[in-house]
Write an enzyme that holds these catalytic residues in place. Sequence first.
Site, PDB file in Angstrom:
ATOM      1  N   GLU A   1      23.493   0.986  -7.086  1.00  0.00           N
ATOM      2  CA  GLU A   1      22.845  -0.255  -7.520  1.00  0.00           C
ATOM      3  C   GLU A   1      21.389  -0.044  -7.889  1.00  0.00           C
ATOM      4  O   GLU A   1      20.912  -0.581  -8.894  1.00  0.00           O
ATOM      5  CB  GLU A   1      22.957  -1.338  -6.429  1.00  0.00           C
ATOM      6  CG  GLU A   1      24.353  -1.932  -6.274  1.00  0.00           C
ATOM      7  CD  GLU A   1      25.237  -1.169  -5.311  1.00  0.00           C
ATOM      8  OE1 GLU A   1      24.782  -0.141  -4.752  1.00  0.00           O
ATOM      9  OE2 GLU A   1      26.387  -1.596  -5.101  1.00  0.00           O
TER      10      GLU A   1
ATOM     11  N   HIS B   1      28.053  -8.811   4.391  1.00  0.00           N
ATOM     12  CA  HIS B   1      28.647  -9.270   3.133  1.00  0.00           C
ATOM     13  C   HIS B   1      28.577 -10.788   2.988  1.00  0.00           C
ATOM     14  O   HIS B   1      29.325 -11.374   2.218  1.00  0.00           O
ATOM     15  CB  HIS B   1      30.109  -8.818   3.035  1.00  0.00           C
ATOM     16  CG  HIS B   1      30.263  -7.379   2.670  1.00  0.00           C
ATOM     17  ND1 HIS B   1      29.650  -6.368   3.369  1.00  0.00           N
ATOM     18  CD2 HIS B   1      30.948  -6.776   1.663  1.00  0.00           C
ATOM     19  CE1 HIS B   1      29.971  -5.203   2.820  1.00  0.00           C
ATOM     20  NE2 HIS B   1      30.753  -5.427   1.786  1.00  0.00           N
TER      21      HIS B   1
END
Lengths: 327, 332
Positions: A61, A130
């Site tokens: 990322e 998450h």
Amino acid sequence: MAREIQFREAVAEAMSEEMRRDELVYLMGEEVAEYNGAYKATKGMLDEFGPKRVVDTPISELGFAGVGVGSAMNGLRPIIEFMTFNFSLVAIDQIINNAAKMYQMSGGQYNVPITFRGPTASAGQLGATHSQALENWYANTPGLKVVVPSNPYDAKGLLKTAIRDDDPVLVMESEQMYGDKGEVPEEEYLIDLGKARIDREGSDVTLVSFGKIIKEAYQAADELAKDDIQAEVIDLRSVRPIDYETVVNSLKKTNRMVIVEEAWPLGNISTELIAHCQQHAFDYLDAPIQRINTADTPMAYAPTLVEAFLPQAEQVVKAARQVLYLD
Amino acid sequence: MAKKKITKKVYLQWYEDMLFWRKFEDKASALYIQQKIRGFLHLYNGQEGVLAGSLFAIEDKDRFITAYRNHVQPIGRGVPPEKVMAELMGRITGTSNGNGGSMHMFSKEHNFYGGHGIVGGQIPLGAGLAYADKYLGNEAITLCYMGDGAVRQGAFHEAMNLAMLWTLPVVFIVENNGYAMGTSVERTANHTDIYKLGLGYEMPCEAVDGMDPSKFYPVIQEAVDRARAGKGPTLLEARTYRYKGHSMSDPQAYRSKDEVAEFQKRDPIGIVQKVIQDKNYASDEQLQEIEDRVKQKLKDCVKYAEESEFPKPENLYDDVYIQKDYPFIKTP
């Protein structure tokens, strides 16, 4: 002509239309191409645009967010997908230090026309890492714009505008909304960034929310209506900039407000709205503004703990009744 | 492109450029002590050979991005030096209108992409500049610089991998000056041959003498040509040295004066000057003329900067968004 499509289809349509319109737009992220998107929000795009413009990445990322910013400094208009914004945390240097600040640090020479998009906040029993709502983190940063659609119509219109915007924009979606259906016109349309929408008019109390958690506000409004309490529901849609005017005008009408936001309570969009309203509409307030946020803890796994963590419609009902001095 | 011959003209250009860069940094240091330049100030003294060699290998259309030791690179690319001096002094006439300061020089006109303060943060940007050139079919290549400290960041490794994966037209140059602030290369990893990090990505890689531009040039020219030919990136480790501290507040307890003196014997300006003298490229009088010219140019820079205005308080909002009517939150 409007037809019903899923949120994920609205996202794919927005990106595809903008890529047809402008060769400089490309899409990059994990599993966006051959896999058709981790949540199928990029379905069919590789077939139409080919691997040059729909680009799978390794799990890097930081690397691909930075490549996106660099390419935007050199003429392209990237859409960078994070599989979830939870993973943007390893790329946050590129978002906060490079995308957000480049235009200012370069004295207005290099703007960064980039769109970062992907789901934010919780999505079931996924555990602490998450399940984070990062909208207020990013909204805190000058140089960025942050929008949070809550339905397919807004998702498409806001994303198209974000892609055309010459400043960096984050479009924050939800895994739990990708399957939601809603009416979306066949014709092209755009939605201005920074404009809230009154979803439901009412005169007794204002409920302000954004993103998927607004469904709790809708449900609460339905419950309140059973007792003949007319709630006005405002979808902020954009958390940087914030449409204060729509919020304050509603407050001036109802004199009471409850804010529903999936975010940790310390320094979030709710606290910002409360600060703003007490300064700009103090004389209109008939009760202290209430807010329903998540628990001040990481989210946990067990279903009972998820429920205890997230804002619930019954909490919103209770808070609304409280600001109306009914209980 | 074949390697260019390093002619008399090139040596004289190198000499004048490097001398100016050196004096520019010395002047910046003096102005810092006078508190006319504030914030952090990282000086390039000792590393000029890398820049001189690099600039000889690229074309105007090529792109250049580096970290925070970045005052003289834009000058080398053609930015008027008085604009850099004005930026150092926080003036509205500076390269970033006084928004950037010492660590953040930019010039779009000269394809200079900064000037970046977060160690390693510019490396993926360099890959991204090259990504756009490949996408658009431009023939431009990107030179992406970093210090030895930056290679221990994840950003370096992710950018290396992506640049190879996508065959990007970029040259990564590590300016290994021996120290990441006060931490020597030996203390940052169990290996010291930084260029070998390229091997893990199967990227062509090489260590080069960064003190002598005539040695650095041919190697970077090969890397530039490889990138331009569509054959992908290269990792070069330029072995160099910085004479000054990491920044102005560095007592340099981590190294000895002898060590600094040892490197100064191989000073890039001295090396070039010796070639000029040995080959009779210029007389002592001509060298003196160069030095006089450099001094005058520098005086003009300081005068320009000192006579320039500071930005007005309202300028704070000018360059945050390209959208001109962005509704900033303003507290009373």
